[in-house]
Design a protein around this motif. Structure first.
Motif, PDB file in Angstrom:
ATOM      1  N   ALA A 179       0.814  -1.214   0.000  1.00  0.00           N
ATOM      2  CA  ALA A 179       0.000   0.000   0.000  1.00  0.00           C
ATOM      3  C   ALA A 179       0.845   1.260   0.000  1.00  0.00           C
ATOM      4  O   ALA A 179       0.433   2.279  -0.564  1.00  0.00           O
ATOM      5  N   SER A 180       2.017   1.214   0.628  1.00  0.00           N
ATOM      6  CA  SER A 180       2.848   2.413   0.675  1.00  0.00           C
ATOM      7  C   SER A 180       4.321   2.035   0.733  1.00  0.00           C
ATOM      8  O   SER A 180       4.688   0.923   1.131  1.00  0.00           O
ATOM      9  N   ILE A 181       5.162   3.001   0.342  1.00  0.00           N
ATOM     10  CA  ILE A 181       6.600   2.800   0.224  1.00  0.00           C
ATOM     11  C   ILE A 181       7.322   3.582   1.322  1.00  0.00           C
ATOM     12  O   ILE A 181       6.971   4.727   1.618  1.00  0.00           O
ATOM     13  N   GLY A 182       8.339   2.956   1.897  1.00  0.00           N
ATOM     14  CA  GLY A 182       9.220   3.650   2.826  1.00  0.00           C
ATOM     15  C   GLY A 182      10.660   3.504   2.371  1.00  0.00           C
ATOM     16  O   GLY A 182      11.011   2.557   1.666  1.00  0.00           O
ATOM     17  N   VAL A 183      11.492   4.460   2.751  1.00  0.00           N
ATOM     18  CA  VAL A 183      12.926   4.401   2.444  1.00  0.00           C
ATOM     19  C   VAL A 183      13.682   4.485   3.767  1.00  0.00           C
ATOM     20  O   VAL A 183      13.108   4.756   4.825  1.00  0.00           O
ATOM     21  N   SER A 184      14.973   4.260   3.702  1.00  0.00           N
ATOM     22  CA  SER A 184      15.752   4.207   4.937  1.00  0.00           C
ATOM     23  C   SER A 184      17.031   5.024   4.819  1.00  0.00           C
ATOM     24  O   SER A 184      17.767   4.893   3.835  1.00  0.00           O
ATOM     25  N   ASP A 185      17.245   5.857   5.819  1.00  0.00           N
ATOM     26  CA  ASP A 185      18.487   6.624   5.966  1.00  0.00           C
ATOM     27  C   ASP A 185      18.767   7.551   4.784  1.00  0.00           C
ATOM     28  O   ASP A 185      19.923   7.722   4.378  1.00  0.00           O
ATOM     29  N   PHE A 186      17.724   8.135   4.222  1.00  0.00           N
ATOM     30  CA  PHE A 186      17.899   9.105   3.146  1.00  0.00           C
ATOM     31  C   PHE A 186      18.252  10.464   3.745  1.00  0.00           C
ATOM     32  O   PHE A 186      17.627  10.918   4.698  1.00  0.00           O
ATOM     33  N   SER A 187      19.214  11.121   3.148  1.00  0.00           N
ATOM     34  CA  SER A 187      19.527  12.499   3.504  1.00  0.00           C
ATOM     35  C   SER A 187      18.452  13.406   2.923  1.00  0.00           C
ATOM     36  O   SER A 187      17.602  12.975   2.121  1.00  0.00           O
ATOM     37  N   ALA A 188      18.498  14.676   3.305  1.00  0.00           N
ATOM     38  CA  ALA A 188      17.534  15.635   2.757  1.00  0.00           C
ATOM     39  C   ALA A 188      17.660  15.705   1.234  1.00  0.00           C
ATOM     40  O   ALA A 188      16.650  15.751   0.512  1.00  0.00           O
ATOM     41  N   ARG A 189      18.880  15.703   0.723  1.00  0.00           N
ATOM     42  CA  ARG A 189      19.077  15.793  -0.728  1.00  0.00           C
ATOM     43  C   ARG A 189      18.526  14.554  -1.424  1.00  0.00           C
ATOM     44  O   ARG A 189      17.864  14.664  -2.470  1.00  0.00           O
ATOM     45  N   GLN A 190      18.758  13.395  -0.860  1.00  0.00           N
ATOM     46  CA  GLN A 190      18.271  12.163  -1.468  1.00  0.00           C
ATOM     47  C   GLN A 190      16.749  12.095  -1.427  1.00  0.00           C
ATOM     48  O   GLN A 190      16.102  11.719  -2.420  1.00  0.00           O
ATOM     49  N   LEU A 191      16.176  12.459  -0.293  1.00  0.00           N
ATOM     50  CA  LEU A 191      14.717  12.423  -0.172  1.00  0.00           C
ATOM     51  C   LEU A 191      14.069  13.416  -1.135  1.00  0.00           C
ATOM     52  O   LEU A 191      13.052  13.101  -1.780  1.00  0.00           O
ATOM     53  N   LYS A 192      14.640  14.592  -1.247  1.00  0.00           N
ATOM     54  CA  LYS A 192      14.099  15.605  -2.160  1.00  0.00           C
ATOM     55  C   LYS A 192      14.113  15.106  -3.599  1.00  0.00           C
ATOM     56  O   LYS A 192      13.149  15.309  -4.352  1.00  0.00           O
ATOM     57  N   GLU A 193      15.181  14.428  -3.986  1.00  0.00           N
ATOM     58  CA  GLU A 193      15.299  13.906  -5.351  1.00  0.00           C
ATOM     59  C   GLU A 193      14.228  12.850  -5.631  1.00  0.00           C
ATOM     60  O   GLU A 193      13.588  12.847  -6.684  1.00  0.00           O
ATOM     61  N   VAL A 194      14.027  11.963  -4.677  1.00  0.00           N
ATOM     62  CA  VAL A 194      13.033  10.895  -4.852  1.00  0.00           C
ATOM     63  C   VAL A 194      11.620  11.487  -4.877  1.00  0.00           C
ATOM     64  O   VAL A 194      10.770  11.046  -5.671  1.00  0.00           O
TER      65      VAL A 194
END
Length: 276
Positions: free
Chosen positions: A159-174
Motif C-alpha cells: 500500500a505504501s513505500i518507505g525508504v531508509s536513511d535518506f539524507s535531505a538531498r536524497q529524499l528531495k530527489e526521490v
C-alpha cells in the motif's frame, strides 16, 4: 547427532534456502533483554532457536524453514491487522525485492502488505568523485528499484513505500522524481538525538514520517550464516563447507489495528551458496 547438525549436513545439496524465525515476541528470554541493534536481536534469536528447537532435516531447494509456530496470526481477520516489512538488500537487485515480498506473503498467508520500507545497499565509493557525480550515480542505482516498488503499489501488493536513511538531498530527489511518494523515511540518529532541520522541514512539507530505527548500517547479513553454522557445527569448518552468504533479509511486524498492539515480529533471511 543434533537436529541442527543433521540440517547442516543436508546443505551440501542446496544452492539457496531461507530461514524464518517466526514470532520472536513469543520468547520471554528475548523480550526481557535490551538489544542495542536489531542485528543483535536476530543473532540472539537464532542462537536460542537453533539450540532448542527440532528443525526439519529434509530440506528442499529454494524453500523456507520456519523455526517456530506462527499460527497465532490466524486469530485475527486480515482487515484487523497491519503488516509492515523492511527489506535489507545486499545488492542493487530488483529480484531481491521480489523474492523478499513473495516469501513474506507466502509465510504470512497474505495477498498484500501495508508498508514496505527498503534499505538500499551502500554505494561503492570512487576516489576523486565529486558529490554531484556520486549523487547522480546513486540516483541511477535507486531508479529501477524504486520503479519496481511503484509497480507493487499499482498491483496492490503493497500500500505504501518507505525508504531508509535518506539524507535531505536524497529524499528531495526521490520526491520530485517518482509519482508514488515515500510515506516514511527510516532514520538512525547516531551520536545525536535530533533529526537535521533541513530533513525535518522537507518531511513535514511532504507528509513523510521520520521514524527512528536501531538497525545497523549496513545490516551485518554476512555474519548470519556464520552464527548459524557455529551453533550447529561447534565451529567445525568442515561442517560448513560449502559456505552460504545472505542475499537479502527482511524484518516484519504485524499490528492489531484498533488496539495498536504488535502481535508478531519476525525475520526472514535468504542464503545463497557462495562461489568457490
Amino acid at each position: 547427532m543434533t537436529y541442527c547438525t543433521a540440517f547442516l549436513n543436508n546443505l551440501s545439496s542446496l544452492t539457496r534456502f531461507r530461514l524464518h524465525t517466526g514470532n520472536v515476541n513469543g520468547y520471554t528470554q528475548l523480550k526481557v533483554r535490551r538489544f542495542e541493534t536489531s542485528g543483535e536481536e536476530l543473532s540472539a534469536c537464532l542462537d536460542l532457536q537453533l539450540n532448542s528447537n527440532p528443525i526439519a532435516t529434509e530440506f528442499k531447494e529454494n524453500s523456507c524453514l520456519l523455526l517456530c509456530d506462527n499460527d497465532h496470526i490466524d486469530n485475527y481477520e486480515r482487515d484487523e491487522i497491519k503488516i509492515t516489512m523492511k527489506v535489507f538488500l545486499s545488492a542493487w537487485d530488483v529480484e531481491q525485492i521480489d523474492q523478499a515480498v513473495k516469501s513474506l506473503k507466502e509465510q504470512l498467508k497474505t495477498k498484500d502488505i501495508e508498508v514496505l520500507i527498503l534499505s538500499f545497499p551502500e554505494l561503492d565509493l570512487i576516489d576523486g568523485e565529486s558529490d554531484d557525480d556520486e549523487h547522480r550515480r546513486w540516483m541511477e542505482k535507486v531508479k529501477p528499484l524504486y520503479e519496481y516498488l511503484e509497480k507493487l503499489v499499482e498491483t496492490s501488493e503493497i500500500a505504501s513505500i518507505g525508504v531508509s536513511d535518506f539524507s535531505a538531498r536524497q529524499l528531495k530527489e526521490v520526491l520530485s522524481e517518482f509519482d508514488v511518494k515515500p510515506s516514511i523515511n527510516h532514520v538512525r540518529l547516531d551520536g545525536c538525538c535530533q533529526v537535521p532541520p533541513e530533513l525535518q522541514a522537507l518531511a513535514n512539507d511532504n507528509d513523510v514520517q521520520l521514524l527512528v530505527h536501531n538497525d545497523p548500517t549496513p545490516f551485518p547479513t554476512n555474519n548470519i550464516f556464520k552464527t548459524f553454522c557455529d551453533i550447529g557445527s561447534g565451529g567445525s569448518s568442515a561442517m560448513c563447507s560449502p559456505l552460504f552468504e545472505t542475499t537479502w533479509l527482511s524484518r516484519y511486524s504485524v499490528w492489531v489495528r484498533k488496539r495498536s498492539i504488535m502481535t508478531s515480529k519476525g525475520y526472514i533471511v535468504q542464503f545463497q551458496r557462495t562461489h568457490d
